[in-house]
Design a protein around this motif. Sequence first.
Motif, mmCIF file in Angstrom:
data_model
loop_
_atom_site.group_PDB
_atom_site.id
_atom_site.type_symbol
_atom_site.label_atom_id
_atom_site.label_comp_id
_atom_site.label_asym_id
_atom_site.label_seq_id
_atom_site.Cartn_x
_atom_site.Cartn_y
_atom_site.Cartn_z
ATOM 1 N N ALA A 1 0.858 -1.185 0.000
ATOM 2 C CA ALA A 1 0.000 0.000 0.000
ATOM 3 C C ALA A 1 0.888 1.227 0.000
ATOM 4 O O ALA A 1 2.040 1.193 0.465
ATOM 5 N N ILE A 2 0.359 2.316 -0.547
ATOM 6 C CA ILE A 2 1.065 3.597 -0.607
ATOM 7 C C ILE A 2 0.149 4.660 -0.037
ATOM 8 O O ILE A 2 -1.014 4.768 -0.436
ATOM 9 N N ALA A 3 0.653 5.441 0.894
ATOM 10 C CA ALA A 3 -0.116 6.537 1.497
ATOM 11 C C ALA A 3 0.650 7.833 1.287
ATOM 12 O O ALA A 3 1.863 7.891 1.491
ATOM 13 N N HIS A 4 -0.064 8.878 0.864
ATOM 14 C CA HIS A 4 0.516 10.206 0.683
ATOM 15 C C HIS A 4 0.145 11.065 1.882
ATOM 16 O O HIS A 4 -1.032 11.303 2.140
ATOM 17 N N GLU B 1 4.675 13.638 1.647
ATOM 18 C CA GLU B 1 5.586 12.601 2.093
ATOM 19 C C GLU B 1 4.879 11.263 1.958
ATOM 20 O O GLU B 1 3.723 11.126 2.357
ATOM 21 N N ARG B 2 5.551 10.297 1.407
ATOM 22 C CA ARG B 2 4.925 9.007 1.135
ATOM 23 C C ARG B 2 5.298 7.980 2.200
ATOM 24 O O ARG B 2 6.410 7.987 2.719
ATOM 25 N N ARG B 3 4.334 7.121 2.482
ATOM 26 C CA ARG B 3 4.558 5.985 3.369
ATOM 27 C C ARG B 3 4.153 4.741 2.614
ATOM 28 O O ARG B 3 3.049 4.653 2.083
ATOM 29 N N VAL B 4 5.049 3.777 2.564
ATOM 30 C CA VAL B 4 4.778 2.530 1.859
ATOM 31 C C VAL B 4 4.704 1.400 2.876
ATOM 32 O O VAL B 4 5.438 1.389 3.869
ATOM 33 N N GLU B 5 3.788 0.490 2.631
ATOM 34 C CA GLU B 5 3.665 -0.719 3.444
ATOM 35 C C GLU B 5 4.378 -1.844 2.707
ATOM 36 O O GLU B 5 3.985 -2.213 1.585
ATOM 37 N N ARG C 1 5.117 -10.207 8.760
ATOM 38 C CA ARG C 1 4.398 -8.989 9.113
ATOM 39 C C ARG C 1 4.803 -7.860 8.167
ATOM 40 O O ARG C 1 5.747 -7.993 7.395
ATOM 41 N N VAL C 2 4.089 -6.746 8.267
ATOM 42 C CA VAL C 2 4.255 -5.621 7.343
ATOM 43 C C VAL C 2 5.061 -4.523 8.021
ATOM 44 O O VAL C 2 4.897 -4.246 9.216
ATOM 45 N N LEU C 3 5.931 -3.885 7.251
ATOM 46 C CA LEU C 3 6.712 -2.749 7.714
ATOM 47 C C LEU C 3 6.194 -1.468 7.068
ATOM 48 O O LEU C 3 5.887 -1.451 5.870
ATOM 49 N N ALA D 1 4.849 -4.963 11.884
ATOM 50 C CA ALA D 1 6.106 -5.302 12.544
ATOM 51 C C ALA D 1 6.798 -4.087 13.134
ATOM 52 O O ALA D 1 7.598 -4.214 14.057
ATOM 53 N N GLY D 2 6.507 -2.905 12.612
ATOM 54 C CA GLY D 2 7.156 -1.690 13.068
ATOM 55 C C GLY D 2 7.166 -0.674 11.949
ATOM 56 O O GLY D 2 6.476 -0.819 10.935
#
Length: 733
Positions: free
Chosen positions: A114-117, A129-133, A152-154, A202-203
């Motif tokens: 997933a990608i979050a802006h 700023e982007r956050r990727v799972e 798990r997902v980071l 996971a963190g």
Amino acid sequence: MPHLMLHLHSLLVQEQRRLVLWAPMGLALGAVLYFGLLRTEPALLVGFVLPCGVAVLASIAAWGMRYSLWGRLLWGGCITVALGFAAAWGGTHRHPPMPDLPRFATEISGTVQAIAHLPSENGTDAPFERRVELAQAVFYNALDDGMPPLRRVLSIYLQPNDLTVLRVGDQLHVKALLQPPPFLALPGTRDKQFEAWFANQAGSGRAVGYVQLEATAQMAWGHNKPQLWFETLRERMNARIHAVLPGPEGGVAATVLVGASETVEKQVREDFAASGLAHLLAVAGLHLGIVMGLVMAAGRLLLATTEYTALRWPCKALAALCAWGVGLVYVLLTGAHLPAQRSLLMAAVAVLGIAAGRRVVSMRGLAVAACVLVLCMPQVVMGVAFQMSMAAVMALVAGYEVLQPWLMRWRASTTGAGHWLAWHGAVLALTSVLAGCATLPVAMAHFGVIQPFFVVANMVAVPLMAVWIMPFGLLALALMPLHMDAPFLWLMGAGIRPVIGLAHMVAHWPAARVAVPHMPGWGLLAVMLGLCWVCLWRQYWRWAGCASLVLGMASPWLVAQPDVVISPDGGLVGVRDAGKIHVMGQSRAQRPVMQAWSQYFAQPVEMFPPQGETPDGALVCGAEDAPDTCVALLRGQDVVVRRQDASDGRALLPAALCVGVDVVISVAPLRASCPNVPIRLDRFSAWENGAEAVFLRKSGNVVRTDRTWRGQRPWVLKPGGHGMPVLPLAPSE
């Protein structure tokens, strides 16, 4: 006593058709018993086999005593509590253990899930700023060489100037500094490790370099999962919405249409929360109800336009099934969050009721949905979303059960447009009051606030959301593949703009957000039990639950609050005095810890100067003989705090400071300092026990730590934030 029991039996006989509605409460109590009261993790025999055996034996006993009301109550309660406990144990152990993340910058590769802006805090003109799972992540260092992919997902926050084009399903490589889920800021506050355990997290971490693409996604149906397809679709729709509606309107529109709540600006989110409109930014029952209602009305109207279908087909049932299908797509498109899943399940019960010709909105439908949710995802009972949604729906159903005859008589007697508007306005106000009052204690417990003007804000914002914002938003989604969505998005933004202005105006009214101290767990339990007692019964004894409600809402002022608190890393020390929390020391997590302390105590938190004194003289820092030390006189007891240590950490506190002291706290290791002081807390004790709270009492001081508060549970990380080591795979033969 016999007369009392006979009278109680008579009341239960009259309410016997409502007894089944208490099944979700029994399941929830079993889950709360597992999650909240245990301090050590039970084994398979005690945690799952034994409760299931109790449920089976209780079922046999209940069948044998099926003609006894007391027997059915006793054994029915045992069945539900045992099943709730077993479901909680099974739900916990379905998840993999928390991995032990590297403590240094590490090369990582994984698949973008997933990608979050995220909007920058510096302003709307700054880049997102982007956050990727990352799923199936692998670390490349000497210690983790040959490790299997993480289960798990980071969450990785990318650098703002990293312009690498990413899509869901891409394989990327990046160097990042990782950290595990944080410990509690104070025993009793929000448990992010518990949330991360059940969210399969996971963190998190921040990239220290640019992203490198290893492979691009193959978005074919036969190759990737539908989840990746939906995530890619959400990303494209989110980009399109922000291209047409830049600014805060685009963030709100993206939230209600594709669930991209992270794009809402911080100030807008705070205004919505302070004005009681935060539920508009959480896709749940309101949004799903509007979507399904619009689709059902359009489908039924379309079927009624043809004589053949109108006379021969069950138009109402078919329209309801079509609406539920569209609702399912909407829930998947918005990320399938827990509140939306709960709403979709309740909508399924309503659709089945329509198809069977039964009553659609009822307590039994709510009970069925709650039972399914607790059995499938027992951790929801500890979350604010489940508690608020269930409390609101339960209060609405119970309220309209009581007021429906009066409302129907009033509606039948109204004539003219003015009376029609007055009737709908009264119903809207009544709905806001019922839902708001039911969720107010839950908001007190989880957010520490009371919003007295929520009725005013919701009476304007909810109709706009129902008749303007969501209809134009759905039209925009439907026409987006044809590139004809821009006019409808503009119209949607025109409706969002006054809602944002309303939230800002109400949020700045005097006393729009009243802070309250932390509510203990037993207070929230008393509130929920009292609310269920009032809503689930029909006889006059239902009002006895108001006593439990009042007790629960008063509980924040009935429990003692700690006098001194220490952050999880031991770097911050807070002293409560004169209506403020005076903070000393330094910490990397200083901002979130101070925010959590401020919410817990409902008092302002401020940094205390190195050399200063409170007006009442209870706290003095920077004495000549100990410039890095503060001395506090609280409740007649002396507390010494070493706020910093400029030496190599081996310096000892002056022996004169330790004479007659009851508590000594140091942000550096105490070592041999003050060996005769009853309570000695330092960075080592915080590393081992987590956050600490000191209660000063004449009968004896008490120290409550995170480790003693939560115990040894699967989601509680080891000292220092360590998890299960990720062992390398065995070499192939």
